[in-house]
Write an enzyme that holds these catalytic residues in place. Structure first.
Site, PDB file in Angstrom:
ATOM      1  N   GLY A  12       0.774  -1.214  -0.046  1.00  0.00           N
ATOM      2  CA  GLY A  12      -0.170  -0.089   0.104  1.00  0.00           C
ATOM      3  C   GLY A  12       0.819   1.257  -0.016  1.00  0.00           C
ATOM      4  NE  ARG A  73      -1.087  -5.016  -0.740  1.00  0.00           N
ATOM      5  CZ  ARG A  73      -1.971  -4.134  -0.476  1.00  0.00           C
ATOM      6  NH1 ARG A  73      -2.828  -3.730  -1.238  1.00  0.00           N
ATOM      7  NH2 ARG A  73      -1.874  -3.145   0.413  1.00  0.00           N
ATOM      8  CG  ASP A 104       6.094  -6.774   8.674  1.00  0.00           C
ATOM      9  OD1 ASP A 104       7.173  -6.331   8.681  1.00  0.00           O
ATOM     10  OD2 ASP A 104       5.208  -7.396   9.460  1.00  0.00           O
ATOM     11  CB  THR A 126       2.802   0.793   6.336  1.00  0.00           C
ATOM     12  OG1 THR A 126       1.346   0.374   6.635  1.00  0.00           O
ATOM     13  CG2 THR A 126       3.655   0.240   7.151  1.00  0.00           C
ATOM     14  CG  ASP A 128      -1.631  -0.227   8.276  1.00  0.00           C
ATOM     15  OD1 ASP A 128      -2.440   0.457   7.972  1.00  0.00           O
ATOM     16  OD2 ASP A 128      -1.402  -1.113   7.301  1.00  0.00           O
ATOM     17  CG  ASP A 130       1.293  -2.964  10.393  1.00  0.00           C
ATOM     18  OD1 ASP A 130       2.305  -2.286   9.658  1.00  0.00           O
ATOM     19  OD2 ASP A 130       0.584  -3.754   9.658  1.00  0.00           O
ATOM     20  NE  ARG A 172      -2.173  -4.623   5.818  1.00  0.00           N
ATOM     21  CZ  ARG A 172      -2.167  -5.066   4.464  1.00  0.00           C
ATOM     22  NH1 ARG A 172      -2.860  -5.966   4.087  1.00  0.00           N
ATOM     23  NH2 ARG A 172      -1.772  -4.226   3.669  1.00  0.00           N
TER      24      ARG A 172
END
Ligand code: ADP
Ligand code: F6P
Length: 320
Positions: A12, A73, A104, A126, A128, A130, A172
């Site tokens: 993303g 992707r 990741d 990202t 996120d 995360d 996510r």
């Protein structure tokens, strides 16, 4: 043949990726490298969608959201044949290394390429936040600032109608965006995947606050908590307060990167080139205690990131 460095964005998009591409390009050119911009993530390596980036090709992008290199992707890259084609392309280009900006999944790909003898450095990109090996990911700050701007607007209409606004934010499977947005917007409740979701308790909190003349309510829900429509419907049924759901969605991924994203992206991009020029491979760049650091990719992927329980407690204790 002049030595070269490649740079790509993958997964993303995130605001600040362009600032990272710029930093990588400029730092590499300064060190005498030729720079290749690989387009659409790992697809570009497989299909040869590659452009040379000069100093001025990355002018006027530090302030732009999205990624000038496009992103994607790429499923083929996960197959042996795709990986082989990508490795071959790197050899043809005589690249000394590739900077992969993504999450990741992108780092796993970077690990595979490094194992094939193409040194790769990952940069965490990202919204996120995360990624375990870093306190901060490029795009996170901008996304949260976009989200609070949207929630502030929702508050106006929510207040005018004595309503509850349930707002779904991205992340996510992680609740970092949700938690910070909830604190920053004074939300009455924050639902994140890291914590148990108790809608009866949320409704009780809303009812109690309503009894003390609180007229409108914001509930922030991380997308990882599941069906937000059902969550909003249940809160309405349990609290008796007219409730509307807003899903912020991809708006959170766009827009001009904030100062923090531009600065961190620039620092990380610069560090990635330093690493490659020193012969490093298979590393991920991160930020720990405001310092730029780097880790072995596999070690980074095996790390875990504890949730910010203290901020979660603050969030819950100062809204009632
Ligand atoms: P992110 O990098 O944001 O986590 P994805 O999980 O979609 O996003 O991964 C981005 C790309 O990285 C994938 O499309 C694929 O090309 C590559 N990738 C993902 N997972 C792997 C894997 N296990 N092995 C090799 N490459 C991978
Ligand atoms: O990883 C960034 C992110 O925006 C997540 O917050 C979200 O779950 C996902 O990507 C959405 O992906 P897509 O762009 O494929 O809809």
């Amino acid at each position: 043949m002049q030595k070269a460095i490649g740079v790509l964005t993958s997964g993303g998009d995130a605001p600040g990726m362009n600032a990272a591409v710029r930093a990588v390009t400029r730092a590499a050119i300064r060190k005498g490298y030729k720079v290749y911009g690989i387009q659409r993530g790992y697809n570009g390596l497989i299909n040869g969608e590659i452009v040379e980036l000069g100093v001025r090709d990355v002018s006027d992008i530090i302030q732009r959201g999205g990624t000038i290199l496009y992103t994607a992707r790429c499923l083929e890259f996960k197959e042996e044949s795709g990986l082989q084609k990508a490795t071959q392309k790197c050899r043809e280009l005589n690249v000394e290394g590739i900077v992969v900006i993504g999450g990741d999944g992108s780092f796993r790909g970077a690990g595979d390429l490094s194992a094939r003898g193409v040194p790769c450095i990952g940069l965490p990109g990202t919204i996120d936040n995360d990624i375990a090996c870093t306190d901060y990911t490029i795009g996170y700050d901008t996304a949260m600032n976009t989200a609070i701007e949207m929630v502030d607007k929702l508050r106006d209409t929510s207040q005018s109608h004595d309503r509850c606004s349930v707002v779904e934010v991205m992340g996510r499977n992680a609740g970092w965006i949700a938690l910070n947005v909830a604190v920053a917007t004074g939300a009455i409740a924050c639902l994140v995947p890291e914590k148990p979701v108790d809608l009866t308790a949320v409704a009780e909190k809303i009812k109690k606050a309503h009894e003390t003349q609180k007229e409108h309510f914001i509930v922030i829900v991380a997308e990882g908590c599941g069906d937000s429509k059902k969550i909003a419907d249940d809160i309405a049924a349990l609290s008796g307060i007219d409730t509307r759901l807003t899903v912020l969605g991809h708006v959170q991924r766009g827009g001009m990167p904030t100062l923090r994203d531009r600065v961190v992206a620039s620092q990380m991009g610069y560090h990635a080139v330093e690493l490659l020029s020193r012969g490093a491979s298979n590393r991920v760049v991160g930020m720990k205690d405001n310092k730029i650091v780097d880790f072995d990719i596999q070690e980074a992927l095996a790390m875990s990131k504890p949730f910010d329980d203290e901020l979660y407690r603050v969030c819950n204790e100062i809204t009632f």
